[in-house]
Every structure is written in C-alpha cells, then in structure tokens.
Design a protein around this motif. Structure first.
Motif, mmCIF file in Angstrom:
data_model
loop_
_atom_site.group_PDB
_atom_site.id
_atom_site.type_symbol
_atom_site.label_atom_id
_atom_site.label_comp_id
_atom_site.label_asym_id
_atom_site.label_seq_id
_atom_site.Cartn_x
_atom_site.Cartn_y
_atom_site.Cartn_z
ATOM 1 N N LEU A 212 0.844 -1.200 0.000
ATOM 2 C CA LEU A 212 0.000 0.000 0.000
ATOM 3 C C LEU A 212 0.877 1.248 0.000
ATOM 4 C CD1 LEU A 212 -2.494 -1.264 2.716
ATOM 5 C CD2 LEU A 212 -3.053 -0.935 0.293
ATOM 6 N N VAL A 213 0.306 2.319 -0.506
ATOM 7 C CA VAL A 213 1.050 3.571 -0.592
ATOM 8 C C VAL A 213 0.797 4.411 0.664
ATOM 9 C CG1 VAL A 213 1.425 5.660 -1.971
ATOM 10 C CG2 VAL A 213 0.813 3.514 -3.095
ATOM 11 N N PHE A 214 1.878 4.898 1.279
ATOM 12 C CA PHE A 214 1.754 5.758 2.455
ATOM 13 C C PHE A 214 1.108 7.075 2.026
ATOM 14 C CE2 PHE A 214 2.898 8.251 6.067
ATOM 15 C CZ PHE A 214 3.191 7.365 7.092
ATOM 16 N N PRO A 215 0.018 7.504 2.696
ATOM 17 C CA PRO A 215 -0.687 8.720 2.258
ATOM 18 C C PRO A 215 0.203 9.961 2.345
ATOM 19 C CG PRO A 215 -1.986 7.498 3.852
ATOM 20 C CD PRO A 215 -0.622 6.895 3.859
ATOM 21 N N GLU A 216 -0.023 10.875 1.414
ATOM 22 C CA GLU A 216 0.824 12.076 1.390
ATOM 23 C C GLU A 216 0.071 13.356 1.730
ATOM 24 O OE1 GLU A 216 2.805 12.230 -2.354
ATOM 25 O OE2 GLU A 216 4.212 10.636 -1.807
ATOM 26 N N ALA A 217 -1.258 13.279 1.747
ATOM 27 C CA ALA A 217 -2.056 14.486 1.994
ATOM 28 C C ALA A 217 -1.623 15.159 3.290
ATOM 29 C CB ALA A 217 -3.530 14.116 2.062
ATOM 30 N N GLU A 218 -1.555 16.475 3.271
ATOM 31 C CA GLU A 218 -1.059 17.186 4.448
ATOM 32 C C GLU A 218 -2.158 17.692 5.363
ATOM 33 O OE1 GLU A 218 1.778 20.177 3.345
ATOM 34 O OE2 GLU A 218 3.035 18.657 2.359
ATOM 35 N N TYR A 219 -3.355 17.907 4.819
ATOM 36 C CA TYR A 219 -4.412 18.483 5.653
ATOM 37 C C TYR A 219 -4.855 17.518 6.754
ATOM 38 C CZ TYR A 219 -8.763 20.351 7.333
ATOM 39 O OH TYR A 219 -9.745 20.813 8.157
ATOM 40 N N MET A 220 -4.897 18.013 7.959
ATOM 41 C CA MET A 220 -5.354 17.204 9.097
ATOM 42 C C MET A 220 -6.528 17.906 9.781
ATOM 43 S SD MET A 220 -3.634 14.396 9.524
ATOM 44 C CE MET A 220 -2.300 13.678 8.564
ATOM 45 N N GLN A 221 -7.567 17.167 10.050
ATOM 46 C CA GLN A 221 -8.748 17.731 10.721
ATOM 47 C C GLN A 221 -8.623 17.521 12.223
ATOM 48 O OE1 GLN A 221 -11.561 19.322 9.306
ATOM 49 N NE2 GLN A 221 -12.055 19.719 11.457
ATOM 50 N N SER A 222 -8.926 18.538 13.004
ATOM 51 C CA SER A 222 -8.915 18.339 14.457
ATOM 52 C C SER A 222 -10.091 19.059 15.099
ATOM 53 C CB SER A 222 -7.588 18.805 15.048
ATOM 54 O OG SER A 222 -7.513 20.206 15.006
ATOM 55 N N GLY A 223 -10.252 18.912 16.383
ATOM 56 C CA GLY A 223 -11.352 19.562 17.094
ATOM 57 C C GLY A 223 -11.684 18.937 18.430
ATOM 58 N N SER A 224 -11.295 17.698 18.605
ATOM 59 C CA SER A 224 -11.745 16.980 19.810
ATOM 60 C C SER A 224 -11.256 17.602 21.118
ATOM 61 C CB SER A 224 -11.307 15.520 19.758
ATOM 62 O OG SER A 224 -9.917 15.406 19.981
ATOM 63 N N ARG A 225 -10.083 18.188 21.102
ATOM 64 C CA ARG A 225 -9.561 18.817 22.334
ATOM 65 C C ARG A 225 -10.505 19.929 22.809
ATOM 66 N NH1 ARG A 225 -6.385 15.021 22.016
ATOM 67 N NH2 ARG A 225 -4.121 15.147 22.171
ATOM 68 N N LYS A 226 -11.205 20.544 21.835
ATOM 69 C CA LYS A 226 -12.137 21.634 22.176
ATOM 70 C C LYS A 226 -13.580 21.127 22.235
ATOM 71 C CE LYS A 226 -9.390 25.406 20.244
ATOM 72 N NZ LYS A 226 -8.268 24.671 19.628
ATOM 73 N N GLY A 227 -13.760 19.852 22.051
ATOM 74 C CA GLY A 227 -15.111 19.307 22.098
ATOM 75 C C GLY A 227 -15.888 19.519 20.803
#
Lengths: 252, 163
Positions: A212-227
C-alpha cells in the motif's frame, strides 16, 4: 489550569477514546464477514469498554462531585466529550474498520507503553493492563492490512481507499495542548512527538509489506480537544445514551 | 500475597474455592484473581484483580464472595478491585494448568512471550498432544482465550492466552 484539572481532562480523554471506539466496534456484533471476525471485533470492543470504565471511574474520583463512571459515559452532552475524531468515524466497509484499527492500535501500543511509566500510579496501572490488550488489537489490524492490501485487486483497492480516507484524522492523535504540557512537567503525561516518530516508522513498514502507498495528503482535521466533533458524534450519542435519557437511573 | 492472620486466613480459604464463572473447572485462587484478604475498619476487605480490564465475570465473582461469606455469617465484606500489579497468566498454578488441559483448553506455556504467536512457540493440542496446530483467531469465546485447531486430530480448541 491546575494539575488536578489537567489530570481530570487527561483521564477523561482516554476514557472517551475507549468508550466511543468501543461503541463503534460493537456495531459489528452479528454483522462481521465471518464468525471469527465477529468474535475478534467484539472482543476488541469489550477491551475498550473495560478501559473506558477504568479511566472514567478515575475521572469521577478526580472530579469528586459524587458522579460515577456511568454518569460520565451517559449523561454528558456532545461538546463535553473529548475523544479523537477518528474514533467516531463510521465503520464503513471492513477495510475502513481495519484501517481505523491500524492507525489507532499502533498509536495506542506506543502511547500506553510510555504511559506505563507515568508518575501517576492509577494511569500507570491502567496503562499496564491496556498495553497487554492492545498488543492483540495491533497484531489483528496489521495481519488484516497485509492480507487485504496484498490480496486481490478488489481488496487492495478498498484497503488503499480506507487508508487514504482516514488519514486526515490521524494528525489529532499527536496534538498536545495545555493539559498535556502541564502534566508532562510532572512526568504524568506522554510526550507525543517521539510517539509520532515510532508510529510513522511502524506504519511505513506495515504499508510497505501490504503493498500500500503511504498517504501524502497534508491536511489534518482536528477539534476533539475543544469538544468539536463531526456530525457522527450526535448519532452515536443518541443511540448510546437512549436508555439512560429515556429511563434515568434505570437498573436491572 | 500478604501474610494472613488466622481470621483472615479462614475467610481466604472459604472464598478460594469459588469457581471462575466462565471456566468452572478452575477457581479464582487457581487463576490468581484472588489477591488478598485483610481486616480493616471493621470490614473484611477482599482484593481481586481482573484478568482482562473488561472481564465481565468480575461482578459475578464479587456477588459470589459476598454470598459465600454470608453463609458463614460474615456480612461486613467489602470487595476491592485492583489493576496493580497487572494480572499475568504466570499466576496460573501448575494445578490449574493441568485442570485446564483436562477440560479441553490448552494452558498458556509462559507469559514472557514478547513476540506474540511466534512460529517457534507451538501450542500443544489438549486432546491428542500433537504440536501440529494452527491459529484460527487471536480472539475466542472469552477475552482470555484464542481459537486454535489441531492439524492432526482436526479438533478446534481454545488456548488460554499468555498475557
């Protein structure tokens, strides 16, 4: 933020991660492709619920407002949960569930191996139990990733799609905020920077073996630390909390 | 294990025969789940530890401890759950391993298995003693077991995982 508040938040996060992933995995019960997998996924779910119980019980003790682990699990609203967003992502096809398990179990293996040395005795105790269980989760996920990735054209395609689809939720696993840094000074929390290196190294090896190819996309989604959650969370809670909301304090 | 005085030793002996609800041929003492009995602030405090964090048998074991001691007219009982030290299958007594095998569950060889399910570590079939066995699934009917099959007698059996 006091150390005690940070401790509570840290414990709650770990409890929420286990609770929500455990709930998701339990949705496979009676629906897995083969009976052995039905047993495997529900066994992993059970380990998660056990771990959630341990951390939420400790959170309740730290808060000291007379709550129990059940109150924390069933009586909070969406924004009060701090589980990683990846844990609430839908099961998808079997490949998506395996990709989610791969990302999380490799992370958890290294994370809990380090938390075992925490200066907080309760964290260290729960981590020591968790790491033994996570070893099995990790082996299971790695085996399937390789089998599907290096399997048929169809299984390869689906496994690669799952690896790519879930990639943007992995950045959050290594995010650190005030809670982490306050506790890091006292040797209670885990520094996530070296964990990220261990995780990437191991993941790279597995994906290579799985063709399998290691993903290269840079965008990361976050939010859980803030609920802040994805829309999936509301659906999970409406099902998970239904009984407690409809029949408060029900016993059987 | 802490040294017990006569009174607590009696309590310990009474409850040590309680069978594991999932594998009734072995007791909670055989399994190493029964950790300690002490007398504290007017209560007998029994400390137990789960094999796996989510072991669903814990509540039942707690209820049975209270029930057994009730029959001996002891009602001031508190059951404590501890995670430290973390349970290991090394605590299974030799006697317990014999009982497991007789019951059809392959006992764990040793827990110091750092490499899980490595090729050199062959599980022996509890029915025909063959070591030509293969892993079907790491997860079995309970959290503490894995599913194997014997390549000689063709029977499917549980392995009590080393942990």
């Amino acid at each position: 933020m006091t150390t005690k508040e940070a401790l509570y938040n840290y414990s709650l996060r770990m409890g929420d991660n286990a609770l929500i992933l455990g709930h998701r995995l339990s949705e496979w019960c009676s629906k897995a492709p083969i009976i052995e997998e039905d047993l495997a996924l529900t066994n992993v779910a059970l380990d998660m619920i056990g771990r959630a119980q341990a951390f939420l019980k400790y959170s309740a003790i730290l808060k000291n407002e007379g709550q129990t682990e059940d109150d924390l699990a069933y009586c909070r609203s969406e924004k009060e949960y701090h589980n990683h967003l990846i844990t609430e992502q839908p099961n998808g096809d079997f490949a998506h569930t395996i990709a989610r398990q791969l990302y999380i179990s490799i992370f958890e293996y290294h994370f809990f191996s380090h938390l075992e040395q925490s200066a907080d005795v309760e964290f260290a105790a729960i981590a020591a139990k968790a790491v033994k269980e996570v070893k099995y989760h990790r082996e299971h996920a790695i085996d399937w990733t390789i089998r599907l990735g290096d399997g048929t054209a169809e299984s390869h395609k689906r496994m690669q799609a799952a690896i790519n689809d879930l990639w943007m939720w992995t950045g959050e696993l290594f995010e650190m905020d005030e809670v982490d840094t306050i506790l890091l000074k006292d040797g209670i929390s885990v520094d996530l920077a070296p964990i990220r290196d261990l995780w990437k190294k191991e993941l790279d090896k597995v994906l290579l073996e799985a063709m399998l190819v290691f993903p290269e996309a840079e965008y990361m989604q976050s939010g859980s630390r803030k609920g802040i959650h994805t829309e999936n969370m509301g659906h999970i809670l409406s099902e998970m909390q239904y009984l407690q909301r409809a029949y408060p304090d029900a016993k059987w | 294990m802490v040294t017990l005085n006569q009174q607590t030793e009696q309590v310990y002996n009474w409850i040590s025969d309680i069978p594991d609800p999932e594998i009734p041929v072995i007791t909670i003492k055989d399994l190493g789940m029964l950790r300690n009995v002490k007398f504290e602030n007017g209560n007998y405090v029994v400390t137990i530890t789960p094999t796996y964090t989510a072991c669903p048998a814990m509540k039942m074991i707690e209820d049975q401890i209270i029930e057994v001691l009730g029959t001996h007219n002891i009602h001031n009982v508190k059951v404590d759950l501890t995670y430290t030290p973390a349970w290991t299958s090394d605590w299974l007594s030799t006697e317990a391993k014999v009982k497991l095998k007789k019951y059809g569950i392959a006992p764990p060889s040793h827990s110091s298995c750092t490499k899980l399910f490595s090729a050199e570590e062959r599980t022996v079939c509890p029915r025909c003693n063959s070591n030509h066995t293969s892993l079907i699934s790491r997860f079995g009917s309970t959290a503490c077991k894995a599913l194997y099959k014997c390549d000689d007698c063709k029977e499917v059996f549980d392995l009590f995982k080393c942990h």
